[in-house]
Scaffold this motif. Structure first.
Motif, PDB file in Angstrom:
ATOM      1  N   VAL A  16       0.818  -1.220   0.000  1.00  0.00           N
ATOM      2  CA  VAL A  16       0.000   0.000   0.000  1.00  0.00           C
ATOM      3  C   VAL A  16       0.846   1.262   0.000  1.00  0.00           C
ATOM      4  O   VAL A  16       0.297   2.369  -0.089  1.00  0.00           O
ATOM      5  N   THR A  17       2.161   1.127   0.095  1.00  0.00           N
ATOM      6  CA  THR A  17       3.023   2.311   0.150  1.00  0.00           C
ATOM      7  C   THR A  17       2.839   3.231  -1.055  1.00  0.00           C
ATOM      8  O   THR A  17       2.716   4.456  -0.882  1.00  0.00           O
ATOM      9  N   PRO A  18       2.818   2.731  -2.297  1.00  0.00           N
ATOM     10  CA  PRO A  18       2.618   3.653  -3.428  1.00  0.00           C
ATOM     11  C   PRO A  18       1.304   4.428  -3.339  1.00  0.00           C
ATOM     12  O   PRO A  18       1.265   5.621  -3.669  1.00  0.00           O
ATOM     13  N   VAL A  19       0.252   3.764  -2.895  1.00  0.00           N
ATOM     14  CA  VAL A  19      -1.043   4.441  -2.785  1.00  0.00           C
ATOM     15  C   VAL A  19      -0.986   5.537  -1.724  1.00  0.00           C
ATOM     16  O   VAL A  19      -1.523   6.640  -1.913  1.00  0.00           O
ATOM     17  N   ILE A  20      -0.337   5.251  -0.599  1.00  0.00           N
ATOM     18  CA  ILE A  20      -0.234   6.246   0.467  1.00  0.00           C
ATOM     19  C   ILE A  20       0.618   7.438   0.004  1.00  0.00           C
ATOM     20  O   ILE A  20       0.292   8.599   0.279  1.00  0.00           O
ATOM     21  N   LEU A  21       1.715   7.140  -0.707  1.00  0.00           N
ATOM     22  CA  LEU A  21       2.574   8.227  -1.188  1.00  0.00           C
ATOM     23  C   LEU A  21       1.853   9.123  -2.188  1.00  0.00           C
ATOM     24  O   LEU A  21       2.162  10.317  -2.294  1.00  0.00           O
ATOM     25  N   ILE A  22       0.925   8.565  -2.931  1.00  0.00           N
ATOM     26  CA  ILE A  22       0.134   9.370  -3.868  1.00  0.00           C
ATOM     27  C   ILE A  22      -1.093   9.959  -3.175  1.00  0.00           C
ATOM     28  O   ILE A  22      -1.471  11.108  -3.426  1.00  0.00           O
ATOM     29  N   GLY A  23      -1.698   9.187  -2.281  1.00  0.00           N
ATOM     30  CA  GLY A  23      -2.952   9.600  -1.664  1.00  0.00           C
ATOM     31  C   GLY A  23      -2.812  10.773  -0.716  1.00  0.00           C
ATOM     32  O   GLY A  23      -3.687  11.656  -0.690  1.00  0.00           O
ATOM     33  N   ILE A  24      -1.743  10.828   0.065  1.00  0.00           N
ATOM     34  CA  ILE A  24      -1.583  11.938   1.013  1.00  0.00           C
ATOM     35  C   ILE A  24      -1.454  13.274   0.287  1.00  0.00           C
ATOM     36  O   ILE A  24      -2.155  14.232   0.624  1.00  0.00           O
ATOM     37  N   PRO A  25      -0.566  13.413  -0.708  1.00  0.00           N
ATOM     38  CA  PRO A  25      -0.559  14.681  -1.457  1.00  0.00           C
ATOM     39  C   PRO A  25      -1.880  14.953  -2.173  1.00  0.00           C
ATOM     40  O   PRO A  25      -2.297  16.101  -2.277  1.00  0.00           O
ATOM     41  N   LEU A  26      -2.515  13.894  -2.684  1.00  0.00           N
ATOM     42  CA  LEU A  26      -3.787  14.085  -3.374  1.00  0.00           C
ATOM     43  C   LEU A  26      -4.824  14.692  -2.438  1.00  0.00           C
ATOM     44  O   LEU A  26      -5.538  15.638  -2.815  1.00  0.00           O
ATOM     45  N   ILE A  27      -4.907  14.190  -1.214  1.00  0.00           N
ATOM     46  CA  ILE A  27      -5.874  14.731  -0.257  1.00  0.00           C
ATOM     47  C   ILE A  27      -5.458  16.127   0.198  1.00  0.00           C
ATOM     48  O   ILE A  27      -6.290  17.042   0.282  1.00  0.00           O
ATOM     49  N   GLY A  28      -4.171  16.309   0.479  1.00  0.00           N
ATOM     50  CA  GLY A  28      -3.707  17.599   0.975  1.00  0.00           C
ATOM     51  C   GLY A  28      -3.915  18.718  -0.027  1.00  0.00           C
ATOM     52  O   GLY A  28      -4.457  19.784   0.297  1.00  0.00           O
ATOM     53  N   ILE A  29      -3.486  18.495  -1.273  1.00  0.00           N
ATOM     54  CA  ILE A  29      -3.632  19.528  -2.305  1.00  0.00           C
ATOM     55  C   ILE A  29      -5.053  19.558  -2.845  1.00  0.00           C
ATOM     56  O   ILE A  29      -5.631  20.625  -3.065  1.00  0.00           O
ATOM     57  N   GLY A  30      -5.625  18.372  -3.056  1.00  0.00           N
ATOM     58  CA  GLY A  30      -6.969  18.306  -3.627  1.00  0.00           C
ATOM     59  C   GLY A  30      -8.018  18.938  -2.749  1.00  0.00           C
ATOM     60  O   GLY A  30      -8.987  19.523  -3.254  1.00  0.00           O
ATOM     61  N   SER A  31      -7.885  18.835  -1.433  1.00  0.00           N
ATOM     62  CA  SER A  31      -8.876  19.445  -0.545  1.00  0.00           C
ATOM     63  C   SER A  31      -8.863  20.961  -0.652  1.00  0.00           C
ATOM     64  O   SER A  31      -9.915  21.606  -0.623  1.00  0.00           O
ATOM     65  N   VAL A  32      -7.658  21.531  -0.780  1.00  0.00           N
ATOM     66  CA  VAL A  32      -7.558  22.986  -0.956  1.00  0.00           C
ATOM     67  C   VAL A  32      -8.193  23.413  -2.275  1.00  0.00           C
ATOM     68  O   VAL A  32      -8.968  24.374  -2.343  1.00  0.00           O
ATOM     69  N   VAL A  33      -7.868  22.683  -3.348  1.00  0.00           N
ATOM     70  CA  VAL A  33      -8.454  23.002  -4.652  1.00  0.00           C
ATOM     71  C   VAL A  33      -9.970  22.829  -4.618  1.00  0.00           C
ATOM     72  O   VAL A  33     -10.720  23.629  -5.193  1.00  0.00           O
ATOM     73  N   THR A  34     -10.431  21.805  -3.914  1.00  0.00           N
ATOM     74  CA  THR A  34     -11.873  21.533  -3.845  1.00  0.00           C
ATOM     75  C   THR A  34     -12.634  22.691  -3.223  1.00  0.00           C
ATOM     76  O   THR A  34     -13.641  23.165  -3.769  1.00  0.00           O
ATOM     77  N   VAL A  35     -12.180  23.167  -2.053  1.00  0.00           N
ATOM     78  CA  VAL A  35     -12.920  24.241  -1.383  1.00  0.00           C
ATOM     79  C   VAL A  35     -12.814  25.550  -2.150  1.00  0.00           C
ATOM     80  O   VAL A  35     -13.720  26.393  -2.090  1.00  0.00           O
ATOM     81  N   LEU A  36     -11.716  25.738  -2.886  1.00  0.00           N
ATOM     82  CA  LEU A  36     -11.606  26.943  -3.705  1.00  0.00           C
ATOM     83  C   LEU A  36     -12.585  26.896  -4.876  1.00  0.00           C
ATOM     84  O   LEU A  36     -13.243  27.897  -5.192  1.00  0.00           O
ATOM     85  N   LEU A  37     -12.691  25.730  -5.535  1.00  0.00           N
ATOM     86  CA  LEU A  37     -13.629  25.599  -6.648  1.00  0.00           C
ATOM     87  C   LEU A  37     -15.073  25.685  -6.164  1.00  0.00           C
ATOM     88  O   LEU A  37     -15.943  26.222  -6.860  1.00  0.00           O
ATOM     89  N   ALA A  38     -15.325  25.138  -4.979  1.00  0.00           N
ATOM     90  CA  ALA A  38     -16.677  25.178  -4.426  1.00  0.00           C
ATOM     91  C   ALA A  38     -16.994  26.516  -3.770  1.00  0.00           C
ATOM     92  O   ALA A  38     -18.146  26.755  -3.389  1.00  0.00           O
ATOM     93  N   ASN A  39     -15.963  27.359  -3.622  1.00  0.00           N
ATOM     94  CA  ASN A  39     -16.133  28.660  -2.956  1.00  0.00           C
ATOM     95  C   ASN A  39     -16.746  28.480  -1.567  1.00  0.00           C
ATOM     96  O   ASN A  39     -17.670  29.197  -1.168  1.00  0.00           O
ATOM     97  N   ASN A  40     -16.219  27.488  -0.849  1.00  0.00           N
ATOM     98  CA  ASN A  40     -16.768  27.140   0.459  1.00  0.00           C
ATOM     99  C   ASN A  40     -15.636  26.657   1.348  1.00  0.00           C
ATOM    100  O   ASN A  40     -15.428  25.457   1.524  1.00  0.00           O
ATOM    101  N   SER A  41     -14.903  27.584   1.920  1.00  0.00           N
ATOM    102  CA  SER A  41     -13.765  27.202   2.761  1.00  0.00           C
ATOM    103  C   SER A  41     -14.205  26.490   4.029  1.00  0.00           C
ATOM    104  O   SER A  41     -13.440  25.720   4.617  1.00  0.00           O
ATOM    105  N   ALA A  42     -15.446  26.713   4.456  1.00  0.00           N
ATOM    106  CA  ALA A  42     -15.936  26.048   5.665  1.00  0.00           C
ATOM    107  C   ALA A  42     -16.057  24.545   5.477  1.00  0.00           C
ATOM    108  O   ALA A  42     -16.104  23.794   6.460  1.00  0.00           O
ATOM    109  N   ALA A  43     -16.102  24.090   4.226  1.00  0.00           N
ATOM    110  CA  ALA A  43     -16.249  22.657   3.965  1.00  0.00           C
ATOM    111  C   ALA A  43     -14.934  21.899   4.029  1.00  0.00           C
ATOM    112  O   ALA A  43     -14.924  20.676   3.840  1.00  0.00           O
TER     113      ALA A  43
END
Length: 523
Positions: A375-402
């Protein structure tokens, strides 16, 4: 000696633009971005002068603590060499104490220290409503600046002394990248808070805790004085002064040790041309992780499905756009879906090994090591994906509270899918594409195992993530506390499922090794 080292630092500073044109452009862009960030932070602190003292205290202590922490963490995680390493001056016969003082004093011209000094002056302006408090803030700021300088010198020298090998530097750099990725959502959340109202309670509580630690003690001295808490100001002063004294003693000891040390970087003993096997430690789980990372980077059976992961949300968006579904609401969906498809790739990873899985069985590797390594490759990809993707998500949704809800749901999806995949793949492996075959071909199967496994992983993940999703929906309908419940329940359930699935899958792997080998050879 101090003047000589200052001239040496200035000479080193003037050479940062030397080298190739690409390097010069990169340094210029980096300095420009850093300057913009510094000016933005300083202006934000200066504008607090008109705010109540409680608001100023919260912002100054939190930001000051972050600055002090950065002086220790950044050199430790990212610095590859120290131009002012005490060992470089060993041949000149300097006294250890004199050299230690000179190296610290010459740091006043280093760019990070200059930036910290500007931040310190902006905090003085923030306390300028009261002249007496402003004077105390200036003296306390000097203590804070001294803490930053000593932390920076200690961190740089420790990194140069203990992280001299190539492998150690690469591991530290990787950890540093993950730290930044993980902190990105936190930074967005902090910037979105209205310090006067929203989040004031927990932010003030955190500032109060940091104010009695080495990170924030110096910055909380004027805050306590402005609030009329003389005893609190004295306690913070004692902590800040003791921190500087301890750091100075530690720096003197370290510089004296390094002056008489023969420890040097020895690249000749480093393994070369071994790829991931040369970069990761020689432990069972790390060895399997290195093999998995090698497969993921070279075998099309791995990287072709990986390319499909970012395409799925785009395909999902097409019918929703046709029916005029609000894009701001849809923006919250792609990240959890990508986490699901990414983690789903390990649900039958063991069968992709084909005959190579016998190495894991006959070598006596524990099942847990096999589960963690895969599972190491998935974790190495998944952590940056969640960290960066969550920021991009709330910016696109215009909802930082989410942001907490997005983090909680995505983390739960990723970890729950990995945990279920670790467990089910060891119990119900099924025939998969052979090595060398097209990733778009699948072997014929007369049973229903493959359908059962795939449905069980997806449905099980959705069921386990349901509490976090429910809290997220409740938060979207106005329950502000539910978003934090979504975060903590998602992370808690995800970690629990991952741990139980990994341990259970490891036990099944130990017990069913021959059956697993027989299944992987079919196809």
């Amino acid at each position: 000696m101090v003047a000589q080292l200052i001239r040496l630092r200035l000479a080193l500073l003037s050479n940062i633009f030397s080298g190739t044109r690409r390097r010069a452009v990169g340094v210029t862009v980096g300095l420009l971005l850093a300057t913009i960030a510094l000016v933005s932070v300083c202006l934000r602190i200066v504008n607090l002068a008109a705010e109540p003292s409680s608001t100023v205290r919260t912002a100054v202590v939190l930001s000051g603590s972050a600055v002090v922490a950065a002086f220790f963490l950044v050199p430790m995680l990212f610095q590859r060499s120290d131009a002012m390493d005490p060992r470089r001056f060993a041949v000149f016969g300097f006294a250890p104490r004199s050299l230690a003082f000179a190296l610290v004093a010459s740091s006043i011209v280093a760019l990070p220290v200059v930036a910290a000094a500007l931040f310190m002056l902006s905090t003085v302006v923030a306390w300028s409503q009261n002249a007496g408090v402003a004077i105390v803030a200036l003296m306390a700021g000097v203590l804070g600046l001294a803490t930053c300088v000593l932390f920076g010198r200690l961190s740089s020298s420790l990194a140069a002394y203990f992280l001299s090998s190539r492998r150690a530097r690469e591991v530290a750099g990787t950890v540093g990248v993950f730290v930044i990725v993980i902190l990105a959502p936190a930074a967005v959340l902090l910037l979105s808070i209205n310090w006067g109202t929203e989040g004031a309670t927990w932010a003030q509580r955190l500032a109060g805790i940091l104010g009695v630690t080495p990170l924030g003690a110096a910055w909380s001295i004027p805050a306590a004085l402005a609030a009329g808490d003389g005893a609190g100001a004295f306690v913070s002063f004692v902590i800040a002064a003791a921190t500087v004294a301890v750091l100075w003693a530690a720096w003197q000891l370290l510089s004296a040790t390094m002056l008489t040390s023969t420890r040097r970087e020895d690249e000749s003993s480093e393994p070369s041309a071994l790829g991931w096997f040369g970069r990761l430690p020689s432990t069972p789980s790390a060895t399997i992780a290195a093999r998995s990372l090698t497969y993921w980077s070279r075998d099309p059976r791995y990287w072709v499905p990986l390319l499909i992961v970012p395409v799925v949300p785009i395909v999902m968006a097409v019918p929703l756009v046709l029916v005029s579904f609000p894009l701001s609401s849809y923006a919250l969906i792609p990240l959890p879906v990508m986490c699901l498809f990414l983690a789903f790739m390990v649900h039958n990873d063991i069968s992709l090994d084909n005959s190579a899985v016998w190495l894991h069985i006959v070598s006596g590797r524990r099942g847990v090591a096999d589960r963690l390594g895969r599972v190491t490759p998935v974790i190495l990809i998944g952590i940056p994906l969640i960290g960066i993707g969550s920021v991009v998500t709330v910016l696109l949704a215009n909802n930082s509270a989410a942001l907490p809800s997005v983090l909680g749901v995505s983390t739960c999806v990723l970890l729950s899918t990995l945990g279920l995949g670790n467990l089910i793949s060891a119990r119900f492996p099924y025939a998969a594409t052979r090595p060398g075959d097209s990733p778009f071909t699948q072997p014929q199967s007369t049973g229903s195992t493959s359908v059962f496994v795939q449905v069980a992983v997806v449905v099980g993940t959705l069921a386990l993530t349901l509490p976090s999703i429910a809290y997220a929906v409740a938060a979207d309908f106005g329950d502000s506390e539910a978003r934090w419940s979504s975060l903590w329940s998602g992370v808690g359930v995800g970690l629990l499922v991952f741990i139980v699935g990994t341990l259970g899958g490891g036990a099944l792997f130990n017990r069913r090794g021959p059956e697993i080998l027989a299944t992987t050879l079919r196809g």
